[in-house]
Design a protein around this motif. Structure first.
Motif, mmCIF file in Angstrom:
data_model
loop_
_atom_site.group_PDB
_atom_site.id
_atom_site.type_symbol
_atom_site.label_atom_id
_atom_site.label_comp_id
_atom_site.label_asym_id
_atom_site.label_seq_id
_atom_site.Cartn_x
_atom_site.Cartn_y
_atom_site.Cartn_z
ATOM 1 N N GLU A 96 -4.468 -13.160 -66.613
ATOM 2 C CA GLU A 96 -5.822 -12.611 -66.469
ATOM 3 C C GLU A 96 -5.821 -11.604 -65.328
ATOM 4 O O GLU A 96 -5.390 -11.902 -64.214
ATOM 5 C CB GLU A 96 -6.836 -13.729 -66.194
ATOM 6 C CG GLU A 96 -8.221 -13.166 -65.938
ATOM 7 C CD GLU A 96 -9.329 -14.206 -66.024
ATOM 8 O OE1 GLU A 96 -9.379 -14.948 -67.020
ATOM 9 O OE2 GLU A 96 -10.139 -14.259 -65.084
ATOM 10 N N ILE A 97 -6.345 -10.426 -65.620
ATOM 11 C CA ILE A 97 -6.469 -9.404 -64.578
ATOM 12 C C ILE A 97 -7.962 -9.235 -64.311
ATOM 13 O O ILE A 97 -8.708 -8.779 -65.183
ATOM 14 C CB ILE A 97 -5.833 -8.066 -65.031
ATOM 15 C CG1 ILE A 97 -4.370 -8.285 -65.424
ATOM 16 C CG2 ILE A 97 -5.947 -7.019 -63.926
ATOM 17 C CD1 ILE A 97 -3.676 -7.048 -65.968
ATOM 18 N N THR A 101 -15.276 -14.861 -59.712
ATOM 19 C CA THR A 101 -15.414 -16.270 -59.314
ATOM 20 C C THR A 101 -14.735 -17.225 -60.310
ATOM 21 O O THR A 101 -14.720 -18.430 -60.083
ATOM 22 C CB THR A 101 -16.893 -16.666 -59.172
ATOM 23 O OG1 THR A 101 -17.536 -16.434 -60.421
ATOM 24 C CG2 THR A 101 -17.594 -15.879 -58.087
ATOM 25 N N TYR A 103 -15.104 -17.490 -64.043
ATOM 26 C CA TYR A 103 -15.685 -18.080 -65.263
ATOM 27 C C TYR A 103 -14.707 -17.967 -66.447
ATOM 28 O O TYR A 103 -14.438 -18.956 -67.143
ATOM 29 C CB TYR A 103 -17.044 -17.453 -65.611
ATOM 30 C CG TYR A 103 -17.779 -18.288 -66.647
ATOM 31 C CD1 TYR A 103 -18.649 -19.297 -66.256
ATOM 32 C CD2 TYR A 103 -17.565 -18.106 -68.005
ATOM 33 C CE1 TYR A 103 -19.296 -20.104 -67.203
ATOM 34 C CE2 TYR A 103 -18.195 -18.895 -68.954
ATOM 35 C CZ TYR A 103 -19.068 -19.886 -68.543
ATOM 36 O OH TYR A 103 -19.695 -20.686 -69.481
ATOM 37 N N MET A 121 -4.797 -12.512 -61.460
ATOM 38 C CA MET A 121 -4.720 -11.531 -60.364
ATOM 39 C C MET A 121 -6.086 -10.978 -60.032
ATOM 40 O O MET A 121 -6.884 -10.681 -60.920
ATOM 41 C CB MET A 121 -3.866 -10.335 -60.774
ATOM 42 C CG MET A 121 -2.523 -10.688 -61.273
ATOM 43 S SD MET A 121 -1.861 -9.216 -62.062
ATOM 44 C CE MET A 121 -0.734 -9.993 -63.172
ATOM 45 N N ASP A 122 -6.301 -10.812 -58.745
ATOM 46 C CA ASP A 122 -7.521 -10.134 -58.301
ATOM 47 C C ASP A 122 -7.289 -9.615 -56.880
ATOM 48 O O ASP A 122 -6.571 -10.243 -56.094
ATOM 49 C CB ASP A 122 -8.731 -11.077 -58.313
ATOM 50 C CG ASP A 122 -10.052 -10.319 -58.394
ATOM 51 O OD1 ASP A 122 -10.767 -10.441 -59.405
ATOM 52 O OD2 ASP A 122 -10.361 -9.553 -57.440
ATOM 53 N N ASN A 124 -9.473 -9.608 -54.719
ATOM 54 C CA ASN A 124 -10.367 -10.350 -53.833
ATOM 55 C C ASN A 124 -10.171 -11.851 -54.005
ATOM 56 O O ASN A 124 -10.439 -12.400 -55.068
ATOM 57 C CB ASN A 124 -11.814 -9.956 -54.179
ATOM 58 C CG ASN A 124 -12.831 -10.633 -53.298
ATOM 59 O OD1 ASN A 124 -12.707 -11.806 -52.970
ATOM 60 N ND2 ASN A 124 -13.846 -9.891 -52.900
ATOM 61 N N ASP A 174 -9.963 -7.716 -67.341
ATOM 62 C CA ASP A 174 -11.392 -7.601 -67.020
ATOM 63 C C ASP A 174 -11.516 -7.114 -65.575
ATOM 64 O O ASP A 174 -12.069 -7.789 -64.726
ATOM 65 C CB ASP A 174 -12.048 -8.980 -67.190
ATOM 66 C CG ASP A 174 -13.572 -8.898 -67.180
ATOM 67 O OD1 ASP A 174 -14.103 -7.794 -67.371
ATOM 68 O OD2 ASP A 174 -14.219 -9.936 -66.984
ATOM 69 N N TYR A 183 -2.785 -0.395 -67.659
ATOM 70 C CA TYR A 183 -2.476 -1.799 -67.954
ATOM 71 C C TYR A 183 -1.849 -1.914 -69.334
ATOM 72 O O TYR A 183 -0.842 -2.592 -69.528
ATOM 73 C CB TYR A 183 -3.744 -2.671 -67.872
ATOM 74 C CG TYR A 183 -4.301 -2.808 -66.476
ATOM 75 C CD1 TYR A 183 -3.454 -2.905 -65.371
ATOM 76 C CD2 TYR A 183 -5.670 -2.841 -66.232
ATOM 77 C CE1 TYR A 183 -3.963 -3.028 -64.083
ATOM 78 C CE2 TYR A 183 -6.180 -2.966 -64.946
ATOM 79 C CZ TYR A 183 -5.323 -3.061 -63.882
ATOM 80 O OH TYR A 183 -5.809 -3.176 -62.608
HETATM 81 N N1 SAM Z 1 -13.308 -12.136 -65.456
HETATM 82 C C1 SAM Z 1 -14.206 -12.296 -64.338
HETATM 83 C C2 SAM Z 1 -15.168 -13.434 -64.616
HETATM 84 O O1 SAM Z 1 -14.958 -14.181 -65.556
HETATM 85 O O2 SAM Z 1 -16.138 -13.572 -63.870
HETATM 86 C C3 SAM Z 1 -14.946 -11.024 -63.996
HETATM 87 C C4 SAM Z 1 -14.064 -9.958 -63.432
HETATM 88 S S1 SAM Z 1 -14.980 -8.693 -62.648
HETATM 89 C C5 SAM Z 1 -15.706 -7.858 -63.994
HETATM 90 C C6 SAM Z 1 -13.758 -7.544 -62.140
HETATM 91 C C7 SAM Z 1 -12.782 -8.075 -61.091
HETATM 92 O O3 SAM Z 1 -11.679 -7.184 -61.040
HETATM 93 C C8 SAM Z 1 -13.327 -8.134 -59.682
HETATM 94 O O4 SAM Z 1 -13.267 -9.459 -59.189
HETATM 95 C C9 SAM Z 1 -12.447 -7.195 -58.870
HETATM 96 O O5 SAM Z 1 -12.164 -7.668 -57.569
HETATM 97 C C10 SAM Z 1 -11.189 -7.165 -59.732
HETATM 98 N N2 SAM Z 1 -10.368 -5.960 -59.560
HETATM 99 C C11 SAM Z 1 -10.797 -4.682 -59.407
HETATM 100 N N3 SAM Z 1 -9.743 -3.859 -59.302
HETATM 101 C C12 SAM Z 1 -8.625 -4.619 -59.421
HETATM 102 C C13 SAM Z 1 -7.226 -4.350 -59.403
HETATM 103 N N4 SAM Z 1 -6.762 -3.105 -59.258
HETATM 104 N N5 SAM Z 1 -6.375 -5.371 -59.554
HETATM 105 C C14 SAM Z 1 -6.837 -6.641 -59.720
HETATM 106 N N6 SAM Z 1 -8.138 -6.965 -59.732
HETATM 107 C C15 SAM Z 1 -9.023 -5.967 -59.592
#
Ligand code: SAM
Length: 240
Positions: A96-97, A101, A103, A121-122, A124, A174, A183
């Protein structure tokens, strides 16, 4: 006519400018659905999704709803879809990219078998830590390998590793949408092709059949319908 209607009418007559329809935000946190009707979306959630939502996911959803960036969360209907899909394909090793939080991550972890794995991976970690207690409570934390940092460099490393080629059954992307093509270019090597290779005779005839289908679709003299039964049937009806 109520007094507010009169006021609106007078305003319309004097300004002669058409007021745009009042646009309101969707009510449900995470409502990014293409369905424009809140009522219909609510119906789907209340009928098919929330009654089936496992308790830890519900808790994670409620914690996330209080977070300032809650718009980023995967919605409950999407989480349910994801879980079903993963079970249907018997996924075991996934990636999962974009976790936020968690979900979708928890939906995935709940759908995988006990020895399933998710490389998550994230950039944050703080947001992931918000959902982690619910992931632990659900008893699925052992399936998750969380890596903090941008996904691309990690994917680049994996692509170089022979052993990782074709090793993932499923990847949920995501994250930063401006990188999706990047990607895709890396993930294509990391995901497994279907386990049954095309049989020799199918491989031989494949290009001829593709050529035929293209020609049939471009032929105005016939009506067609491609039926995915057996190895495929195309029904043609001559028009004139
Ligand atoms: N799938 C998540 C959920 O179920 O709540 C929502 C993901 S949210 C739309 C997008 C996430 O991508 C953010 O937490 C952000 O920190 C992360 N993100 C943004 N750029 C990124 C990168 N280059 N590599 C990894 N994560 C990244």
């Amino acid at each position: 006519m109520a007094s507010t209607d009169v006021a609106a009418e007078v305003k319309a007559q004097t300004t002669q400018v058409e007021e745009p329809a009042k646009v309101t935000r969707h009510q449900e946190v995470g409502h990014k659905s293409l369905l424009q009707s809140d009522a219909l979306y609510q119906y789907i959630l209340e009928t098919s999704v929330y009654p089936r939502e496992p308790e830890p996911l519900k808790e994670l959803r409620e914690v996330t709803a209080k977070h300032p960036w809650n718009l980023m969360t995967t919605s409950a209907d999407e989480g349910q879809f994801l879980g079903l899909l993963l079970k249907l394909i018997n996924a075991k090793n996934t990636m999962e990219i974009g976790v936020y939080t968690g979900y979708s991550l928890l939906s995935t972890a709940l759908a995988l078998p006990d020895d399933g794995k998710i490389l998550a991976m994230d950039i944050n970690r703080e947001n992931y830590d918000l959902g982690l207690p619910m992931i632990e409570k659900a008893g699925v934390a052992h399936k998750i390998d969380f890596r903090e940092g941008p996904a691309l460099p990690l994917l680049d490393e994996m692509v170089k590793n022979e052993e990782m080629q074709g090793s993932f059954d499923f990847v949920f992307v995501d994250a930063d949408k401006d990188n999706y093509l990047n990607y895709h270019r890396r993930l294509i090597d990391l995901v497994a092709p279907p386990d049954a290779p095309l049989r020799k005779y199918v491989r031989y005839y494949r290009d001829f059949v593709m050529e035929l289908n293209k020609a049939l679709a471009a032929d105005p003299r016939i009506e067609i319908s491609q039926i995915p039964v057996g190895d495929g049937v195309t029904l043609c009806r001559r028009n004139y």
